[in-house]
Design a protein around this motif. Sequence first.
Motif: not given
Length: 388
Positions: A315, A318, A322, A326, A354, A357-359, A363, A377, A381
């Motif tokens: 985290h 980021l 992002c 998220l 985004r 990018e998280l993939h 995440f 994640a 979360s």
Amino acid sequence: MTSGVSEEERRARAALTRVVEPGDERAGRWLRRHGPVELLARLTGPALTEDTLPGAGEQRVQGYRTRAATASPERDLERVAELGGRFLCPGDPEWPGQLDDLGDARPVGLWVRGRPDLRIWALRSVAVVGARACTPYGAHVSGSLASGLAERGWVVVSGAAYGVDAAAHRGALSADGATVAVLACGVDAVYPRGHAELIRRVVEQGVVVAELPPGAHPTRSRFVLRNRVIAALSRGTVVVEAEYRSGSLATARAAERLGRFTMGVPGPVTSGLSAGVHELLRTGAVLVTDADEVVELVGDIGDLAPARRGPVLPHDLLGPGCARVLEALPASGAFDGRDIAARAGTTPDEALARLYELHSLGFVERHGDRWQLATVATTGSNARRGGA
């Protein structure tokens, strides 16, 4: 050694180290008023009147006179020369000026063994002191502190006692660093006996210092009074493990009175050997845990300890965009980019970028045109949303 005082004064001060106990402020006032040569003459001359050396009773003055009559400075100076040492006086180029902060409790002189210049070394020195009956934790911490300080070019000052003192000297020596041992006996007397090899190594690699003349033996009061010299020689004092009535706390209090930095290393709250350190920290000493933190306090501007932080988590990598996307992700179920764009307050293209990018960071998972929060994640979360 380039002489800064006359030989007559040097002999007089050498004699007075056999007459005056360390830290004797009454004798210090006489010394300041009359000078060493005149004071010795008065103590060895005809019977004194009350006005000659005021402030001391007849019995005390007689004790001074008895010791003065048997003092042989020539013999003591020859003895220290045989050991490869020297006798320093206030006014000598090698005299550490910070000892003058002790006022009338300043040492009459210092008997020294070791090649380095004591004044130069004292300008960049830190005292590391603590319990004699220290725990393995205390020995480890003091040794690590001392070796770290030595590696950074600092001189480690201590008292050559068992426990923390010995660990500090050994830590500095192990790093091929500089260390000063301040003794409560003569520089030719090994105390404690078990430290014969340690003191020999300090003489070879560092400096051994004493207020008392060669052959003098330690006493309880001399140990306590020795602590003021350790405090005065150093830029700051670090206490590693100390009970409530430990002598090392006296060193820290002396350092505080002298305007030096006072530091303590915390230990377990269940340990009586750390109780004195914790009390010291509660009353104004600075908490330190390693050499970097000590140097940051006592060193020059810019000698900063590294920033302290926990491990880098995914985290933390980021960016703001992002992180915002998220936070907009649902805790369960599939979603597409348009749903997240609306919830995050961004465009569909931005949301999709985004999500990719998280993939890449693990995440979210992609299932065709749909996305889902990755299993690993989910806990984080939920935590951000206040869930279990």
